[in-house]
Design an enzyme around this catalytic site. Structure first.
Site, PDB file in Angstrom:
ATOM      1  N   ARG A  10       1.042  -1.064  -0.097  1.00 41.47           N
ATOM      2  CA  ARG A  10       0.269   0.104   0.044  1.00 41.47           C
ATOM      3  C   ARG A  10       0.945   0.849   0.085  1.00 41.47           C
ATOM      4  O   ARG A  10       0.915   1.970  -0.328  1.00 41.47           O
ATOM      5  CB  ARG A  10      -1.195  -0.278   1.662  1.00 41.47           C
ATOM      6  CG  ARG A  10      -1.862  -1.054   0.901  1.00 41.47           C
ATOM      7  CD  ARG A  10      -2.902  -0.388   2.711  1.00 41.47           C
ATOM      8  NE  ARG A  10      -3.765   0.706   2.193  1.00 41.47           N
ATOM      9  CZ  ARG A  10      -4.532   0.875   3.515  1.00 41.47           C
ATOM     10  NH1 ARG A  10      -4.584   0.730   4.750  1.00 41.47           N
ATOM     11  NH2 ARG A  10      -5.386   1.424   2.860  1.00 41.47           N
ATOM     12  N   GLY A  17     -16.636  10.605  -1.340  1.00 40.17           N
ATOM     13  CA  GLY A  17     -16.797   9.470  -1.499  1.00 40.17           C
ATOM     14  C   GLY A  17     -16.638   8.932   0.255  1.00 40.17           C
ATOM     15  O   GLY A  17     -15.728   7.724   0.056  1.00 40.17           O
ATOM     16  N   SER A  34     -18.979   5.766   2.251  1.00 43.33           N
ATOM     17  CA  SER A  34     -20.420   5.566   1.885  1.00 43.33           C
ATOM     18  C   SER A  34     -20.587   5.566   3.394  1.00 43.33           C
ATOM     19  O   SER A  34     -21.949   5.397   4.566  1.00 43.33           O
ATOM     20  CB  SER A  34     -19.668   3.666   2.755  1.00 43.33           C
ATOM     21  OG  SER A  34     -18.914   3.246   3.509  1.00 43.33           O
ATOM     22  N   HIS A  85      -8.526   8.049  10.974  1.00 41.12           N
ATOM     23  CA  HIS A  85      -8.122   7.280  10.896  1.00 41.12           C
ATOM     24  C   HIS A  85      -6.266   6.980  10.970  1.00 41.12           C
ATOM     25  O   HIS A  85      -5.551   6.043  10.123  1.00 41.12           O
ATOM     26  CB  HIS A  85      -8.477   6.414   9.947  1.00 41.12           C
ATOM     27  CG  HIS A  85     -10.421   6.122   9.932  1.00 41.12           C
ATOM     28  ND1 HIS A  85     -10.969   5.782   9.192  1.00 41.12           N
ATOM     29  CD2 HIS A  85     -10.657   6.200  10.777  1.00 41.12           C
ATOM     30  CE1 HIS A  85     -12.037   6.104   9.412  1.00 41.12           C
ATOM     31  NE2 HIS A  85     -11.760   6.024  10.850  1.00 41.12           N
TER      32      HIS A  85
END
Ligand code: OAD
Length: 240
Positions: A70, A184, A186, A115
């Site tokens: 990542r 963007g 959910s 986060h």
């Protein structure tokens, strides 16, 4: 879309304080996969292994290798038109669930990472040690030089508390905003998503109707890289 876009622009024009609140969809057009879309990360790999402290402790090599991938992907990508458009605004803060650094690289100020971030590691035993990592050459497994526990990415995993300074800053920014532009996400991950409900007025930008959209004054459907520059250009004379 034009009528909705004009309604959103009017809300922004009347607002004194605007804050953005973003999720993985903001970075999707930079080539970073979202989590819950049909080709999303959590459709391919198990979050209980790759996004939990228990998973990390049971499978440290696998987890660190996945984060190294990542990190290399992030190093090789660039901010997209939505990141650059946000960076051009004079909005009060940019609250993001994203662990990438694309808002920073676009030049945005006052970014609040709920986060955590991929660009540092921290001690898994929370002794306080942390270090920056080179995203182009990410580290393998390592131990904390202070206490000897394992080192792990400085990101929030499922079941963990959000960093309290970031949470307090985000809550204060969103509560004081006249409009929050939700881009963007959910809106499914708590407690971050609960902040959307603290907002006085919400504009959402998403490729599809979302939970956040149902809670918003104006729902703009389309890709962030197209919609956000159009939304912002009428709001901020600097970008016209
Ligand atoms: P999700 O994958 O849950 O949602 C991404 C949202 O972005 C969806 O609603 C898509 O419809 C939308 N989307 C996709 N492409 C888009 C585009 N080009 N423009 C606009 N919208 C687009 O991602 P998040 O809501 O960010 O947490 O997920 C929240 C958290 O869940 C993440 O921070 C991560 C994950 O588990 C941790 O890792 C702690």
């Amino acid at each position: 879309m034009t009528a909705e876009l004009n309604r959103a622009r009017r809300l922004l024009a009347d607002a004194e304080t605007v804050v953005s609140f973003s999720g993985a969809g903001l970075s999707a057009e930079s080539g970073i996969a979202t989590f819950r879309d049909p080709d999303g990360v959590w459709k391919k790999i198990d979050p209980t292994v790759y996004a939990s402290a228990q998973g990390f402790r049971a499978h440290p090599t696998k987890v660190i290798e996945w984060y190294a991938d990542r990190r290399r992907t992030l190093a090789s990508t660039t901010p997209n038109a939505a990141h650059f458009a946000l960076a051009q605004t004079s909005w009060h803060a940019h609250v993001t669930q994203n662990v990438d650094n694309l808002l920073e690289r676009a030049g945005a100020d006052n970014i609040i990472h709920l986060h955590g971030t991929l660009d540092s590691d921290r001690c898994d035993a929370s002794c306080g040690f942390s270090r920056k990592v080179d995203l182009t050459d990410p580290p393998g497994e390592g131990t904390c030089p202070t206490c000897g526990a394992a080192l792990r990415p400085s990101v929030v995993w499922f079941g963990e508390m959000l960093p309290s300074p970031a949470w307090a800053a985000a809550e204060s920014a969103i509560r004081s905003a006249d409009v929050v532009v939700v881009i963007g996400t959910s809106g499914e991950v708590w407690p971050a998503a609960s902040l959307i409900d603290e907002a006085s007025a919400v504009i959402t930008v998403n490729t599809q109707p979302s939970g956040a959209g149902r809670r918003s004054a104006v729902e703009l459907i389309g890709p962030a890289g197209t919609i956000v520059p159009r939304l912002v250009s009428a709001d901020d004379p600097n970008t016209q």
